[in-house]
Design a protein around this motif. Structure first.
Motif, PDB file in Angstrom:
ATOM      1  N   GLY A   1       0.782  -1.213  -0.044  1.00  0.00           N
ATOM      2  CA  GLY A   1      -0.074  -0.034  -0.003  1.00  0.00           C
ATOM      3  C   GLY A   1       0.817   1.409   0.048  1.00  0.00           C
ATOM      4  N   ILE A   2       2.034   1.137   0.641  1.00  0.00           N
ATOM      5  CA  ILE A   2       2.943   2.269   0.547  1.00  0.00           C
ATOM      6  C   ILE A   2       3.558   2.452  -0.856  1.00  0.00           C
ATOM      7  CG2 ILE A   2       4.770   3.549   2.068  1.00  0.00           C
ATOM      8  CD1 ILE A   2       4.551   1.410   4.070  1.00  0.00           C
ATOM      9  N   ILE A   3       3.868   1.563  -1.473  1.00  0.00           N
ATOM     10  CA  ILE A   3       4.615   1.881  -2.790  1.00  0.00           C
ATOM     11  C   ILE A   3       3.720   1.863  -3.875  1.00  0.00           C
ATOM     12  CG2 ILE A   3       6.058   0.593  -4.444  1.00  0.00           C
ATOM     13  CD1 ILE A   3       6.941  -1.292  -1.573  1.00  0.00           C
ATOM     14  N   LEU A   4       2.444   1.171  -3.861  1.00  0.00           N
ATOM     15  CA  LEU A   4       1.634   0.960  -4.924  1.00  0.00           C
ATOM     16  C   LEU A   4       0.532   2.303  -4.697  1.00  0.00           C
ATOM     17  CD1 LEU A   4       1.201  -2.668  -5.340  1.00  0.00           C
ATOM     18  CD2 LEU A   4       2.477  -1.023  -6.795  1.00  0.00           C
ATOM     19  N   ARG A   5       0.513   3.108  -5.656  1.00  0.00           N
ATOM     20  CA  ARG A   5      -0.518   3.971  -5.566  1.00  0.00           C
ATOM     21  C   ARG A   5      -1.869   3.589  -5.805  1.00  0.00           C
ATOM     22  NH1 ARG A   5       1.263   7.263  -2.393  1.00  0.00           N
ATOM     23  NH2 ARG A   5       3.425   7.727  -2.575  1.00  0.00           N
ATOM     24  N   SER A   6      -2.220   3.031  -6.883  1.00  0.00           N
ATOM     25  CA  SER A   6      -3.653   2.744  -7.409  1.00  0.00           C
ATOM     26  C   SER A   6      -4.146   1.228  -6.721  1.00  0.00           C
ATOM     27  CB  SER A   6      -3.796   2.368  -8.840  1.00  0.00           C
ATOM     28  OG  SER A   6      -3.172   1.149  -9.095  1.00  0.00           O
ATOM     29  N   LYS A   7      -5.547   1.350  -6.299  1.00  0.00           N
ATOM     30  CA  LYS A   7      -5.850   0.444  -5.679  1.00  0.00           C
ATOM     31  C   LYS A   7      -5.977  -1.053  -6.524  1.00  0.00           C
ATOM     32  CE  LYS A   7      -9.010   2.602  -2.460  1.00  0.00           C
ATOM     33  NZ  LYS A   7     -10.446   2.855  -2.083  1.00  0.00           N
ATOM     34  N   SER A   8      -6.180  -0.748  -7.730  1.00  0.00           N
ATOM     35  CA  SER A   8      -6.182  -1.952  -8.420  1.00  0.00           C
ATOM     36  C   SER A   8      -4.977  -2.628  -8.664  1.00  0.00           C
ATOM     37  CB  SER A   8      -6.825  -1.576  -9.894  1.00  0.00           C
ATOM     38  OG  SER A   8      -5.896  -0.824 -10.664  1.00  0.00           O
ATOM     39  N   ALA A   9      -3.752  -1.863  -8.559  1.00  0.00           N
ATOM     40  CA  ALA A   9      -2.483  -2.568  -8.612  1.00  0.00           C
ATOM     41  C   ALA A   9      -2.222  -3.516  -7.333  1.00  0.00           C
ATOM     42  CB  ALA A   9      -1.428  -1.488  -8.558  1.00  0.00           C
ATOM     43  N   VAL A  10      -3.060  -2.835  -6.334  1.00  0.00           N
ATOM     44  CA  VAL A  10      -2.918  -3.754  -5.166  1.00  0.00           C
ATOM     45  C   VAL A  10      -3.397  -4.915  -5.125  1.00  0.00           C
ATOM     46  CG1 VAL A  10      -3.709  -3.798  -2.565  1.00  0.00           C
ATOM     47  CG2 VAL A  10      -2.799  -1.627  -3.494  1.00  0.00           C
ATOM     48  N   THR A  11      -4.717  -5.016  -5.695  1.00  0.00           N
ATOM     49  CA  THR A  11      -5.569  -6.194  -6.027  1.00  0.00           C
ATOM     50  C   THR A  11      -4.563  -6.943  -6.868  1.00  0.00           C
ATOM     51  OG1 THR A  11      -7.600  -4.760  -5.866  1.00  0.00           O
ATOM     52  CG2 THR A  11      -7.819  -6.914  -6.854  1.00  0.00           C
ATOM     53  N   THR A  12      -4.181  -6.346  -7.871  1.00  0.00           N
ATOM     54  CA  THR A  12      -3.088  -7.380  -8.929  1.00  0.00           C
ATOM     55  C   THR A  12      -2.107  -8.091  -8.053  1.00  0.00           C
ATOM     56  OG1 THR A  12      -3.634  -5.632 -10.349  1.00  0.00           O
ATOM     57  CG2 THR A  12      -2.333  -7.251 -10.999  1.00  0.00           C
ATOM     58  N   THR A  13      -1.532  -7.355  -7.117  1.00  0.00           N
ATOM     59  CA  THR A  13      -0.468  -7.866  -6.410  1.00  0.00           C
ATOM     60  C   THR A  13      -1.259  -8.921  -5.465  1.00  0.00           C
ATOM     61  OG1 THR A  13       0.222  -5.645  -6.364  1.00  0.00           O
ATOM     62  CG2 THR A  13       1.567  -7.251  -4.889  1.00  0.00           C
TER      63      THR A  13
ATOM     64  N   LEU B   1     -13.199 -12.464  -8.243  1.00  0.00           N
ATOM     65  CA  LEU B   1     -14.560 -11.908  -8.446  1.00  0.00           C
ATOM     66  C   LEU B   1     -14.823 -10.713  -7.720  1.00  0.00           C
ATOM     67  CD1 LEU B   1     -16.919 -15.267  -8.200  1.00  0.00           C
ATOM     68  CD2 LEU B   1     -16.305 -13.892 -10.383  1.00  0.00           C
ATOM     69  N   SER B   2     -14.536 -10.619  -6.857  1.00  0.00           N
ATOM     70  CA  SER B   2     -14.924  -9.443  -5.757  1.00  0.00           C
ATOM     71  C   SER B   2     -13.633  -8.480  -5.346  1.00  0.00           C
ATOM     72  CB  SER B   2     -15.514 -10.212  -4.404  1.00  0.00           C
ATOM     73  OG  SER B   2     -16.563 -10.858  -4.594  1.00  0.00           O
ATOM     74  N   GLY B   3     -12.521  -8.756  -6.171  1.00  0.00           N
ATOM     75  CA  GLY B   3     -11.437  -7.585  -5.758  1.00  0.00           C
ATOM     76  C   GLY B   3     -11.998  -6.231  -5.863  1.00  0.00           C
ATOM     77  N   LYS B   4     -12.699  -5.933  -6.996  1.00  0.00           N
ATOM     78  CA  LYS B   4     -12.862  -4.705  -7.057  1.00  0.00           C
ATOM     79  C   LYS B   4     -13.997  -4.197  -5.870  1.00  0.00           C
ATOM     80  CE  LYS B   4     -12.025  -2.918 -11.098  1.00  0.00           C
ATOM     81  NZ  LYS B   4     -10.379  -3.354 -10.913  1.00  0.00           N
ATOM     82  N   ASP B   5     -14.721  -4.870  -5.421  1.00  0.00           N
ATOM     83  CA  ASP B   5     -15.429  -4.783  -4.092  1.00  0.00           C
ATOM     84  C   ASP B   5     -14.871  -4.442  -2.756  1.00  0.00           C
ATOM     85  OD1 ASP B   5     -18.242  -4.859  -5.706  1.00  0.00           O
ATOM     86  OD2 ASP B   5     -17.475  -6.798  -6.041  1.00  0.00           O
ATOM     87  N   ILE B   6     -13.618  -5.383  -2.597  1.00  0.00           N
ATOM     88  CA  ILE B   6     -12.916  -5.149  -1.694  1.00  0.00           C
ATOM     89  C   ILE B   6     -12.024  -3.759  -1.813  1.00  0.00           C
ATOM     90  CG2 ILE B   6     -10.721  -6.159  -0.494  1.00  0.00           C
ATOM     91  CD1 ILE B   6     -11.043  -8.871  -1.589  1.00  0.00           C
ATOM     92  N   GLU B   7     -11.909  -3.317  -2.805  1.00  0.00           N
ATOM     93  CA  GLU B   7     -11.324  -1.909  -3.260  1.00  0.00           C
ATOM     94  C   GLU B   7     -12.311  -0.961  -2.505  1.00  0.00           C
ATOM     95  OE1 GLU B   7     -10.079  -1.530  -7.044  1.00  0.00           O
ATOM     96  OE2 GLU B   7      -8.857  -3.376  -6.978  1.00  0.00           O
TER      97      GLU B   7
END
Lengths: 462, 475
Positions: free
Chosen positions: A18-30, A83-89
């Motif tokens: 979370g500190i390194i990656l700015r966008s939420k979707s990048a976190v989901t991808t990780t 399935l629900s990554g977007k909703d976790i964000e």
């Protein structure tokens, strides 16, 4: 050992992502990539390649059954995030923390699928549930979420206390944390035999485990917590966490049930019937689908408890299949539920017209939960009931169970009725093509397992 | 292979039909598929020996994908195959919203029904037993009448409960089989204790009795028949209720011989009570669909009673009647559907004088009605005659009681005919036009079948011979 180490390390990685990656979707991808790594690491462990061995002095014990069960849980988490990554964000501000907590939960389940002593059982349960208290309260500004979190925390602590008391009593009686309470006989340890302490300890352990898997009459926390938690995390709690708890329950009592003799079957019959009764009957009267699903998860737990009633090969195969079927269907259905804005039954009116693909997949999931043939849920229930008959258990409990299964059709099909037979304009959140593809694939998997359950079971047999 | 195709063709055609954008394409595909299925079924009937198809399925569980067509299976597969083209022709001009889905679901139901009649493995049978139900559930709930959702749901839960009880029964027997197998052979050879037979017998029978339906488990039926779209009612009452009777012959009588003897009388009495009760209610009905529904309960009751009479002729008659009743009742439903469409009402009290306006329909209605009361020279006569002789051999008084229902059948059927086609022209009938060509075609085919099999029933008797022999050798 792989899964325990990897899940803990990857959890820390996620925390810092979370500190390194700015966008939420990048976190989901990780998170997705990390889950894949974890899954592979665990599968390697099954085949004993690239697996890490650490001498735990018998505290942990890795067998194929447990490792395979853990694989199911990790795979289910992966599907859940896909399935629900977007909703976790969307659940709150600290996305990377949620993923980190999810990994820590998996660390807990990895311990729970391999524990070989009461101490590890306790550690596993705690590692699994503490992150959940936080996830339940993830929606910080929502009073219901806060209430649920606090309630879950207090009740969870209470049950953990009971569990500790149980462990302490067993330890007091046998002088050992060994899982097999019977084998570590007090006499051999040169201590006075105190079967009463031993029994009392086991009963306390039983109660606390019932609590964790929300079996009646220790289910009271479930509806409120499941209802109050952000829906994405309810999905996670109701599937992966519950299944992990079940494995621990099974593992804990497999060798100890005989200590209770005939009383065990009586006790289990009571718990199973109470769970089925409360879960099914109360689910019928719910107005909100989310709350209905909470009760349905209690009802499903009732069926899973049959594995503890019979304790034979069929029960073990059955619990695997049940975990697969139940996780797929529940995660799938929750991912649909999250997309719909209104959680009442009326909120689903006319969904088949506006979102035919989603409605069809949801129908497959609901049918699987109801145990209709051709879906995974049928064989899951089939194995559970068959294991009871095979173990020489009385048929009446099977008949009672199928009566409740018929009742469950009532509330599951009410959703299908709303989607297909009623007119309405359901409001939904944005639905992407990727989500639809994923959902259809999960539905296809449900049907595939329903036609050829041997796919899952052969894996277990090798 | 023929056996497999009988399931696969409707299944594939059904799935294709879903994807069709144009309604006419869906209709054409469905009709074509049903005709091909019919040709295959005829080929199967023409094959003298039993047709078997067998591949591995769930080895761990001892279940195989086994299909077997003996005489009774052939007969009922033929019924299913004959019924569908007739239904599709008769409803060709009906308007349904989402036509493609409607036809698709109809064909999926056909695939499920075929599977039930062909399965020679209990688990497979159970699968199809449920699968046949799901499409019908959707058909009735989407396209049915005003109260469709609640009524269809009652029907679904009722039958689902029945099948779950059957599942418990299956499990009980399964673990008693010698090699833990679901195969038909293993079930036929299983040795059960008296108590086990009793329990499993009832678990199975309740499932079948709900499906048939047998008094007092029949309460779902009139509502479901009334509220379903008539095309679905044809499937329900023409074919689907035969599932229950078929299952009795296939899975109940041979597997639980002692229990059958022990409880046969009780079931016969229930069946006969149901016959009389349904007939009496049918007399009081004003709604034509409900009238046919109750009349159907009476007919099914007779078949069930005959099956449990333990006599050869009764069993034979019941099997033949399964086919004949299926054909006849579809004819009745086609007429009911046409009446509702032409007159805009189902109430007999609002009908009258239709013979003046629609002579073709009137003539065909009379033929169907005569078959419904099993007049000699109609196809239903031979079956009913054999059944009564079977029941008579078993117990004279039961036969007498059952015969009363025949008189009652004549009362309500002829009363219906009279109200619909004779008398003065009612306002509803005054604007009616005669049936169109496609409906005429379907009804004429049925009428021909009624008369041909009425005069020459031998082929059907021949066909069922091996199944009957199998049943009575065992004892």
């Amino acid at each position: 050992m792989n899964a325990i180490i990897f899940s803990a390390v990857l959890g820390v990685v996620m925390m810092f992502s979370g500190i390194i990656l700015r966008s939420k979707s990048a976190v989901t991808t990780t998170a997705i990539v990390s889950l894949l790594v974890l899954l592979l690491a665990n599968i390697f462990n099954i085949y004993d390649v690239f697996s890490i061995h650490i001498d735990t002095r018998g505290l942990l014990h890795f067998n194929k059954f447990g490792l395979f069960f853990n694989t199911i849980l990790i795979a289910a988490t992966l599907i859940f995030v896909l399935l629900s990554g977007k909703d976790i964000e969307k659940a709150g501000a600290n996305v990377s923390d949620y993923y980190a907590l999810i990994f820590f939960v998996l660390c807990g389940t990895s311990i729970l699928t391999s524990f070989n002593g009461l101490l590890m059982l306790f550690l596993g349960i705690e590692i699994m549930t503490i992150p959940l208290y936080i996830l339940t309260g993830a929606d910080k500004r929502n009073l219901k979420s806060n209430e649920a979190s606090l309630k879950y925390f207090l009740m969870g602590c209470f049950s953990t206390g009971i569990m500790l008391m149980g462990i302490a009593l067993v330890y007091g009686a046998t002088g050992s944390f060994s899982l097999n309470v019977a084998a570590s006989s007090p006499a051999s340890a040169g201590m006075p035999v105190s079967s009463f302490l031993q029994m009392a300890g086991l009963i306390l352990l039983f109660v606390s485990m019932c609590f964790k898997v929300s079996a009646a009459p220790f289910h009271f926390w479930t509806p409120d917590v499941y209802d109050g938690a952000p829906s994405v995390f309810t999905s996670f709690m109701a599937t992966i966490v519950k299944a992990g708890g079940f494995f621990a329950f099974l593992n804990l009592f497999e060798s100890n049930a005989q200590l209770l003799g005939a009383t065990w079957k009586l006790l289990m019959s009571f718990v199973i019937i109470a769970t089925l009764l409360i879960g099914n009957i109360t689910a019928v009267f719910q107005q909100s689908i989310k709350r209905m699903m909470a009760y349905s998860s209690i009802a499903q737990a009732g069926f899973m408890l049959f594995a503890l009633y019979s304790f034979n090969d069929m029960a073990k195969e059955g619990i695997l299949l049940y975990a697969v079927a139940y996780c797929l269907a529940t995660i799938g259905f929750f991912s649909v539920l999250i997309k719909v804005k209104d959680y009442t039954f009326d909120g689903f009116n006319g969904l088949a017209k506006t979102q035919p693909v989603i409605a069809f997949s949801a129908t497959v999931f609901l049918m699987s939960l109801a145990g209709i043939p051709l879906t995974a849920g049928f064989f899951a229930k089939y194995y559970m009931l068959a294991s009871v008959v095979k173990s020489g258990g009385s048929l009446w409990i099977v008949v009672v169970a199928v009566l409740f299964a018929a009742i469950s059709v009532y509330y599951y099909f009410k959703v299908i009725q709303a989607m297909y037979f009623k007119e309405g304009q359901p409001e939904t959140h944005e639905i992407t093509g990727r989500f639809k593809t994923g959902l259809v694939l999960v539905a296809a998997a449900v049907i595939l397992v329903g036609v050829l359950p041997s796919i899952v079971l052969n894996w277990f047999y090798f | 292979m023929t056996a497999l195709l009988l399931i696969l063709i409707p299944l594939a055609a059904g799935l294709v039909s879903f994807a069709m954008k144009q309604d006419s394409a869906a209709k054409t595909i469905s009709l074509l598929a049903s005709v091909v299925t019919l040709a295959l079924a005829l080929a199967a009937v023409a094959t003298p020996s039993a047709i078997v198809y067998d591949v591995a399925w769930l080895n761990d569980l001892g279940s195989r994908f086994t299909l077997k067509m003996d005489g009774l299976s052939k007969l009922l597969a033929l019924l299913t195959a004959v019924a569908y083209p007739l239904i599709f022709v008769a409803i060709h001009r009906n308007e349904y919203k989402k036509t493609a889905s409607f036809y698709g679901l109809m064909l999926l139901a056909q695939a499920g029904l075929m599977g039930v009649f062909l399965a020679a493995d209990v688990l497979l049978f159970y699968f199809f037993w449920e699968l046949a139900l799901i499409p019908v559930y959707f058909l009735s709930s989407i396209w049915g009448g005003e109260k469709r959702i609640a009524v269809t749901f009652k029907f679904f839960v009722y039958t689902f409960l029945g099948s779950l009880l059957m599942l418990a029964g299956i499990l009980l027997v399964y673990f008693q089989t010698a090699d833990h197998s679901f195969a038909m052979k293993a079930f036929y050879e299983v040795q059960l204790s008296g108590a086990q037979q009793t329990v499993a017998f009832w678990l199975f029978f309740i499932a079948f009795a709900i499906k048939m339906p047998i008094f007092p488990l029949h309460t779902w039926q009139p509502d479901a028949y009334e509220q379903s779209p008539t095309a679905t009612t044809m499937v329900l009452s023409g074919i689907m209720v035969k599932m229950g009777l078929f299952a009795v012959v296939r899975w109940l009588l041979p597997v639980f011989p002692q229990a059958t003897v022990q409880f046969g009388n009780l079931i016969m009495i229930l069946s006969i009570i149901g016959m009389l009760y349904a007939s009496l209610i049918a007399i009081r009905q004003d709604d034509i669909k409900r009238l046919i529904a109750y009349s159907s309960i009476a007919h099914i009751g007779l078949m069930c009673a005959a099956l449990f009479s333990g006599s050869k002729s009764g069993t034979e008659g019941a099997m033949i009647q399964m086919f004949s009743h299926g054909v006849n009742v579809i004819g009745m439903w086609i007429i009911a559907d046409q009446l509702e469409q032409k007159l805009g009402t189902r109430k007999l009290s609002e009908m009258g004088g239709l013979a003046q306006k629609a002579p073709a329909m009137a003539v065909l209605l009379v033929v169907m009605a005569l078959a419904n009361i099993a007049l000699p020279l109609t196809n239903a006569f031979i079956g009913e005659f054999l059944m009564f002789s079977g029941i008579f051999q078993h117990n004279m008084w039961m036969a007498v009681a059952a015969l009363i229902s025949i008189i009652l059948a004549a009362v309500y059927t002829l009363n219906m005919v009279q109200k619909v086609i004779y008398g003065s022209l009612s306002p509803a009938s005054s604007t009616a036009v005669d049936i169109s060509g496609n409906v005429k075609l379907a009804l004429i085919i049925i009428a021909v079948m009624i008369i041909v099999f009425g005069v020459f029933p031998q082929p059907m008797i021949e066909l069922t011979r091996d199944t009957v022999a199998g049943l009575f050798v065992k004892k």
